[in-house]
Design a protein around this motif. Structure first.
Motif, short mmCIF file in Angstrom:
data_model
loop_
_atom_site.label_atom_id
_atom_site.label_comp_id
_atom_site.label_asym_id
_atom_site.label_seq_id
_atom_site.Cartn_x
_atom_site.Cartn_y
_atom_site.Cartn_z
N UNK A 38 0.81 -1.21 0.00
CA UNK A 38 0.00 0.00 0.00
C UNK A 38 0.85 1.27 0.00
N UNK A 39 2.16 1.13 -0.26
CA UNK A 39 3.07 2.28 -0.36
C UNK A 39 3.02 3.16 0.88
N UNK A 40 3.17 2.52 2.04
CA UNK A 40 3.15 3.21 3.33
C UNK A 40 4.55 3.12 3.94
N UNK A 41 5.00 4.19 4.60
CA UNK A 41 6.33 4.27 5.20
C UNK A 41 6.44 3.27 6.35
N UNK A 42 7.26 2.23 6.14
CA UNK A 42 7.40 1.20 7.17
C UNK A 42 8.11 1.74 8.41
N UNK A 43 9.06 2.66 8.22
CA UNK A 43 9.80 3.20 9.37
C UNK A 43 8.87 3.88 10.36
N UNK A 44 7.94 4.69 9.87
CA UNK A 44 6.99 5.35 10.76
C UNK A 44 6.03 4.34 11.38
N UNK A 45 5.62 3.35 10.59
CA UNK A 45 4.74 2.30 11.12
C UNK A 45 5.40 1.62 12.31
N UNK A 46 6.68 1.34 12.18
CA UNK A 46 7.41 0.66 13.26
C UNK A 46 7.50 1.54 14.50
N UNK A 47 7.80 2.81 14.30
CA UNK A 47 7.93 3.71 15.44
C UNK A 47 6.61 3.85 16.19
N UNK A 48 5.51 3.91 15.46
CA UNK A 48 4.22 4.17 16.08
C UNK A 48 3.60 2.93 16.73
N UNK A 49 3.74 1.76 16.10
CA UNK A 49 2.90 0.64 16.53
C UNK A 49 3.64 -0.64 16.89
#
Length: 530
Positions: free
Chosen positions: A247-258
């Motif tokens: 889905x072309x979503x930033x994995x780095x931010x996903x990791x930091x948040x969740x």
């Protein structure tokens, strides 16, 4: 097909139509328990970690009144030898205890009695003549059906602990409920024949009395000890990375948040609801928490147990706290120590638990936000002030305004609580992490980063697409800020950021105890740009 008896597969069909992550491997484990002495499973997890999705999935798989092969063919379970043996082979009883507590709570009715009446009514309709006309006890009704049909039931109980959470002061009702569950799952041969298997899910583990579980025949899997089911607690890193790529979503931010929940065999576990919403809405924020969450968290962390406040503030500063989980009674009222409260927060998802080291910690940015808001609504003035001022402190540091940085730290210390008193460099590091709390929105913060000839106290590495300089912070207790800067140079700490391209700030911060008879400041700061 009924409401409670054989509910069908439409609910799982809706789940499959959405953004779906295949967790059907759980079914293979449950299949291995059916018609064995270990056929009772309780798998507890926090809110919005997929509990009800798993329950609906199991109902669709086992329900004999529908054909679910089109929903499961091609998924992980279809590759397992047990797939066909149990697919749509059982009468399923599906009970959502939250539903019964909500529909009876305002009219004075007993939810335990009401759920038995409702299910027995459906059993009478589905199996004419099998259930006695005056039968009001569900375990006996199931036995009567089993004696007539010789067909076993699979029982699913969603939000099994709702009575312990929503009517937590009504101990008599809770005892009646546990007595009902004991009757439903007692180990006698007749009942064992009637119940091929059972799956319960909720937030809390099964209630304990003393050291014993109230339902001793259940195998439990919890946030503190998920055993072989840890990959089904939430989303794994591999699953989240695949979603981000698709889905072309930033994995780095996903990791930091969740990310942040971790188990021995699955080092990274993500909050499923939050990860899915971040992809659906293309925005990283707190999806799991709510105003109700902040209020309940505030109530728990404000409890008057020795060491609880210190532990919470240390975790806000990035520290991990060792706890003992075994004394927790698995309810929301029987607290006797700091560790009981922290253990509850593990089961609620507010804290992650490292079982190897028996340590708890705040797992990610989403949960940290809940703690920040909760703390700012307590009477912890110094901590709340530090959190509120953290954005200004970060900006002062980036501007290399060392006087403002020192003054801000001085202000925090002058409003100190016991947890912000600096006794050594570790305490100073914790206090500094709180003072720079906002920085986690822009940086990955690493404590004791291996670097050169030693360890940098704090390293701030900018997140992708964040236009801010990296920072290496060295702390000194009873030494000068110039000494801290010199140590960064002498020990070549900047070498730890080899490969990083961008501006780098070297920040030396010192705290010197008050010298009697002088007006010398406690804090000083030196900032250099490389």
């Amino acid at each position: 097909m009924g409401i409670y008896l054989n509910p069908g597969n439409k609910a799982f069909h809706q789940i499959r139509n959405g953004l779906y992550v295949d967790k059907t491997g759980l079914i293979d484990y449950i299949n291995g328990t059916i018609n064995t002495a270990a056929n009772l499973t309780c798998f507890s997890r926090p809110r919005r970690f997929g509990k009800s999705f798993a329950a609906v999935m199991l109902a669709a798989y086992y329900d004999k009144t529908c054909d679910s092969s089109a929903l499961f063919d091609g998924l992980e379970i279809s590759k397992r030898p047990s797939y066909k043996a149990h697919l749509n082979r059982y009468d399923v009883i599906y009970l959502d205890i939250t539903w019964f507590t909500s529909r009876t709570g305002n009219n004075g009715k007993d939810p335990v009695r009401e759920l038995q009446t409702a299910v027995i009514g459906e059993l009478r309709a589905a199996f004419p003549g099998a259930v006695k006309a005056d039968e009001a006890y569900l375990p006996d009704a199931l036995l009567q059906v089993f004696q007539k049909t010789q067909e076993s039931f699979f029982i699913i109980i969603d939000e099994w602990d709702a009575l312990f959470r929503e009517v937590k002061e009504d101990e008599e009702m809770q005892k009646r409920y546990l007595q009902f569950l004991r009757g439903l799952f007692k180990s006698g041969p007749a009942m064992k024949g009637a119940v091929a298997g059972a799956y319960m899910t909720g937030i809390l583990p099964i209630k304990k009395y003393g050291t014993e579980s109230a339902l001793t025949d259940f195998q439990e899997f919890t946030m503190a000890d998920p055993l072989v089911l840890s990959e089904y607690i939430g989303f794994t890193e591999q699953e989240v990375r695949a979603l981000c790529d698709a889905h072309s979503v930033d994995f780095g931010q996903m990791k930091q948040w969740y990310d942040g929940y971790s188990f021995p065999d699955i080092p990274s576990v993500y909050s499923p609801n939050s990860a899915v919403n971040a992809i659906r809405f293309r925005k990283f924020k707190s999806y799991w928490t709510s105003s109700e969450t902040y209020e309940s968290l505030k109530d728990y962390i404000s409890m008057n147990f020795d060491g609880l406040k210190d532990a919470v503030v240390a975790m806000l500063g990035g520290r991990r706290i060792r706890i003992e989980t075994l004394s927790f009674q698995n309810d929301m009222t029987s607290f006797s120590s700091r560790d009981d409260v922290l253990t509850l927060l593990v089961h609620l998802g507010y804290l992650a638990y490292d079982s190897g080291k028996s340590q708890v910690y705040i797992p990610n940015l989403e949960v940290a936000e809940a703690f920040r808001i909760a703390v700012q609504n307590t009477d912890w003035e110094a901590v709340g002030t530090a959190l509120k001022r953290s954005e200004d402190l970060l900006e002062s540091t980036i501007r290399q305004d060392s006087d403002s940085v020192a003054a801000a730290l001085e202000a925090v210390h002058s409003e100190e609580t016991s947890v912000l008193q600096y006794n050594d460099e570790n305490s100073l590091s914790c206090a500094l992490a709180i003072a720079y709390y906002t920085a986690r929105n822009y940086y990955t913060i690493i404590r004791e980063l291996p670097a050169g000839k030693g360890f940098a106290d704090l390293a701030f590495l900018p997140l992708p697409n964040v236009d801010k300089p990296a920072m290496i912070v060295e702390l000194k207790y009873d030494h000068s800020a110039d000494t801290a800067i010199r140590q960064i140079h002498d020990n070549r700490y900047a070498g730890a950021l080899k490969g990083y391209q961008g501006q780098l700030l070297l920040v030396g911060i010192s705290y010197v105890k008050e010298t009697r008879g002088t007006d010398r400041k406690h804090h000083s700061c030196v900032i250099e740009r490389m």
